[in-house]
Design an enzyme around this catalytic site. Structure first.
Site, PDB file in Angstrom:
ATOM      1  N   CYS A 156       6.854  -6.480   7.336  1.00  0.00           N
ATOM      2  CA  CYS A 156       7.996  -5.935   8.086  1.00  0.00           C
ATOM      3  C   CYS A 156       8.395  -6.939   9.160  1.00  0.00           C
ATOM      4  CB  CYS A 156       7.595  -4.613   8.741  1.00  0.00           C
ATOM      5  SG  CYS A 156       8.934  -3.825   9.667  1.00  0.00           S
TER       6      CYS A 156
ATOM      7  N   GLY B  67       7.168  -1.449   6.162  1.00  0.00           N
ATOM      8  CA  GLY B  67       8.558  -1.898   6.128  1.00  0.00           C
ATOM      9  C   GLY B  67       9.547  -0.979   6.802  1.00  0.00           C
TER      10      GLY B  67
ATOM     11  N   CYS C 259       3.331   8.705   0.846  1.00  0.00           N
ATOM     12  CA  CYS C 259       3.965   7.827   1.827  1.00  0.00           C
ATOM     13  C   CYS C 259       4.247   6.481   1.143  1.00  0.00           C
ATOM     14  CB  CYS C 259       3.005   7.663   3.008  1.00  0.00           C
ATOM     15  SG  CYS C 259       3.597   6.527   4.254  1.00  0.00           S
TER      16      CYS C 259
ATOM     17  N   CYS D 217       2.028  -1.484  15.683  1.00  0.00           N
ATOM     18  CA  CYS D 217       1.969  -1.280  14.234  1.00  0.00           C
ATOM     19  C   CYS D 217       1.274  -2.436  13.515  1.00  0.00           C
ATOM     20  CB  CYS D 217       3.393  -1.117  13.705  1.00  0.00           C
ATOM     21  SG  CYS D 217       3.471  -0.934  11.917  1.00  0.00           S
TER      22      CYS D 217
ATOM     23  N   GLU E  58       0.841  -1.203   0.000  1.00  0.00           N
ATOM     24  CA  GLU E  58       0.000   0.000   0.000  1.00  0.00           C
ATOM     25  C   GLU E  58       0.875   1.252   0.000  1.00  0.00           C
ATOM     26  OE1 GLU E  58      -4.028  -1.408   2.323  1.00  0.00           O
ATOM     27  OE2 GLU E  58      -2.327  -0.907   3.564  1.00  0.00           O
TER      28      GLU E  58
ATOM     29  N   CYS F 177      -0.686   6.605   9.819  1.00  0.00           N
ATOM     30  CA  CYS F 177       0.583   5.990  10.240  1.00  0.00           C
ATOM     31  C   CYS F 177       0.346   4.671  10.947  1.00  0.00           C
ATOM     32  CB  CYS F 177       1.277   6.861  11.290  1.00  0.00           C
ATOM     33  SG  CYS F 177       2.117   8.260  10.672  1.00  0.00           S
TER      34      CYS F 177
ATOM     35  N   CYS G 210       6.973  -4.195  15.841  1.00  0.00           N
ATOM     36  CA  CYS G 210       6.650  -3.125  16.798  1.00  0.00           C
ATOM     37  C   CYS G 210       5.208  -3.363  17.256  1.00  0.00           C
ATOM     38  CB  CYS G 210       6.765  -1.748  16.137  1.00  0.00           C
ATOM     39  SG  CYS G 210       8.426  -1.388  15.535  1.00  0.00           S
TER      40      CYS G 210
HETATM   41  N1  SAH Z   1       9.871   1.304   9.871  1.00  0.00           N
HETATM   42  C1  SAH Z   1       9.927   2.729   9.756  1.00  0.00           C
HETATM   43  C2  SAH Z   1       8.876   3.331   8.823  1.00  0.00           C
HETATM   44  C3  SAH Z   1       7.482   2.769   8.866  1.00  0.00           C
HETATM   45  S1  SAH Z   1       6.447   3.217  10.220  1.00  0.00           S
HETATM   46  C4  SAH Z   1       9.834   3.354  11.131  1.00  0.00           C
HETATM   47  O1  SAH Z   1       9.625   2.628  12.100  1.00  0.00           O
HETATM   48  O2  SAH Z   1      10.033   4.558  11.263  1.00  0.00           O
HETATM   49  C5  SAH Z   1       6.075   4.919  10.000  1.00  0.00           C
HETATM   50  C6  SAH Z   1       5.708   5.632  11.293  1.00  0.00           C
HETATM   51  O3  SAH Z   1       4.410   5.219  11.762  1.00  0.00           O
HETATM   52  C7  SAH Z   1       6.669   5.340  12.424  1.00  0.00           C
HETATM   53  O4  SAH Z   1       6.984   6.516  13.122  1.00  0.00           O
HETATM   54  C8  SAH Z   1       5.864   4.405  13.292  1.00  0.00           C
HETATM   55  O5  SAH Z   1       6.343   4.357  14.594  1.00  0.00           O
HETATM   56  C9  SAH Z   1       4.481   4.991  13.164  1.00  0.00           C
HETATM   57  N2  SAH Z   1       3.398   4.100  13.590  1.00  0.00           N
HETATM   58  C10 SAH Z   1       3.373   2.757  13.518  1.00  0.00           C
HETATM   59  N3  SAH Z   1       2.208   2.289  14.022  1.00  0.00           N
HETATM   60  C11 SAH Z   1       1.494   3.361  14.409  1.00  0.00           C
HETATM   61  C12 SAH Z   1       0.182   3.527  14.986  1.00  0.00           C
HETATM   62  N4  SAH Z   1      -0.599   2.493  15.252  1.00  0.00           N
HETATM   63  N5  SAH Z   1      -0.232   4.789  15.263  1.00  0.00           N
HETATM   64  C13 SAH Z   1       0.549   5.839  14.960  1.00  0.00           C
HETATM   65  N6  SAH Z   1       1.763   5.749  14.407  1.00  0.00           N
HETATM   66  C14 SAH Z   1       2.235   4.526  14.132  1.00  0.00           C
END
Ligand code: SAH
Length: 371
Positions: A120, A167, A113, A127, A93, A348, A124
């Site tokens: 990934c 990712g 984006c 996420c 996506e 995000c 985390c």
């Molecule tokens: N792997 C990279 C890029 C992808 S995530 C990274 O970790 O930076 C892009 C952003 O979205 C990151 O700042 C991540 O922490 C945030 N993110 C992930 N899950 C989220 C959620 N449920 N709510 C808000 N931000 C989130």
């Protein structure tokens, strides 16, 4: 003869390729311009290239395009989420984010984006992408094609790129940097490196490498906690690169490049939004001049989160503002991010593709989901 996939080749690689076909070097410049600046989808569209050479290309090369499977448009803020099918049927996506109308220069800006991997591996806990697991890295061509395909659906030029989709960019460093080099080339899409942000969950070694290579893009670190234990709970990658290791790498980055990194910080109610957290942030900002992006926690309930993940709740809006204000009072530049696209699960951290692999042979129709 196996056809060579040329979407994603640099100008130099294209030159080598056309020379291997017995053609003059300038042909490569034509191909480069057609593929990237003009977004051509096939050799047929490359009308100023002679018919003979186009025939040679048809036999020896391919321009792989992402196939648009679904386009969802947010009715609240105009965010567009694209679901693309890759050549091996996997899905990714990308999200086109219009600026908030009140933002300065809003009428000129348009941000895409981008995803860098299918799924990934980092897991985390907050996420959605993490719940898919890791399938594979994207090629530079697949990263670039997200821009080319999205541009076809955009009302104006895409001016900014954020590598914040599915990712971890640093785990696909070579292809990510190659895509940046091509996308920022003024003979290609000419998106300036000042308008490109790479976001990482925290690879200290790669942050140092970016500084050593003097990469001009902006760097963002998804920090989310300055407490090593809490960050490990949120982001298991912290076991490999501790908070202090990361901070040291960013200090190195700042000293070498003089570019201020951005810290992204999701506020979780009662977990990382306390006075103690603010104090730690202020101390950090004295060490590294930085910007802070406060991100609201977007629900990933649709993934069926359980255990620790299910205990995470968003900090209420008024306390988010208070947290931001406390940082501003310490002279830190703070932005509170909007939740553009939340209604279509495009905000995000909400990107996740359920249809991991579709065996369907027939091409699906493009459905426009208007929410
Ligand atoms: N792997 C990279 C890029 C992808 S995530 C990274 O970790 O930076 C892009 C952003 O979205 C990151 O700042 C991540 O922490 C945030 N993110 C992930 N899950 C989220 C959620 N449920 N709510 C808000 N931000 C989130």
């Amino acid at each position: 003869m196996k056809k060579k996939s040329i979407r994603g080749l640099s100008l130099k690689e294209l030159q080598e390729f056309v020379e291997s076909l017995g053609e003059k070097k300038y042909r490569a410049t034509q191909l480069f311009s057609w593929m990237y600046a003009k977004g051509a989808q096939s050799f047929d569209e490359m009308t100023d290239i002679s018919r003979e050479f186009r025939d040679v290309l048809e036999h020896s090369a391919r321009v792989d395009n992402l196939e648009l499977v679904r386009k969802s448009v947010s009715s609240t803020d105009g965010t567009i989420k694209f679901l693309f099918r890759l050549i091996d049927d996997l899905m990714i996506e990308s999200v086109l984010i219009p600026p908030e109308e009140t933002a300065p220069g809003a009428d000129r800006r348009l941000t895409l984006c981008l995803s860098t991997q299918v799924g990934c591996p980092l897991d985390c806990k907050f996420c959605a992408t993490g719940t898919m697991g890791f399938l594979r890295n994207l090629t530079a061509g697949e990263i670039i094609d997200q821009v080319i395909q999205a541009q076809r659906h955009a009302e104006r030029r895409i001016t900014n790129l954020v590598y914040m989709g599915m990712g971890e960019p640093m785990l696909n460093y070579e292809e990510v940097m190659k895509s940046v080099d091509i996308l920022s080339d003024d003979r290609s899409l000419n998106i300036g490196t000042k308008h490109i942000t790479i976001s990482t969950a925290g690879y200290a070694d790669k942050i140092r490498q970016m500084a050593d290579e003097d990469r001009k893009v902006k760097l963002a670190l998804s920090l989310h906690s300055l407490d090593n234990e809490k960050r490990t709970q949120l982001m298991p990658i912290t076991k490999k690169h501790s908070v202090s290791d990361l901070i040291e790498s960013l200090e190195y980055y700042y000293r070498k490049t003089r570019r201020r990194p951005t810290f992204e910080y999701i506020l979780f109610d009662g977990f990382n939004d306390t006075k103690e957290d603010i104090k730690k942030f202020v101390t950090l900002s004295k060490r590294i001049p930085c910007k802070v992006n406060i991100i609201p926690f977007h629900s990933i309930d649709f993934t069926g989160a359980s255990g620790f993940a299910a205990t995470l709740k968003p900090t209420p809006r008024d306390r988010m503002e208070q947290f931001a204000q406390a940082l501003r009072e310490a002279n830190i530049t703070v932005m509170v991010r909007s939740s553009a696209g939340e209604d279509i699960e495009a905000a995000c951290g909400q990107l996740a593709v359920e249809e991991k692999k579709s065996k369907a042979k027939s091409k699906p129709a493009i459905t426009e989901t208007l929410t």
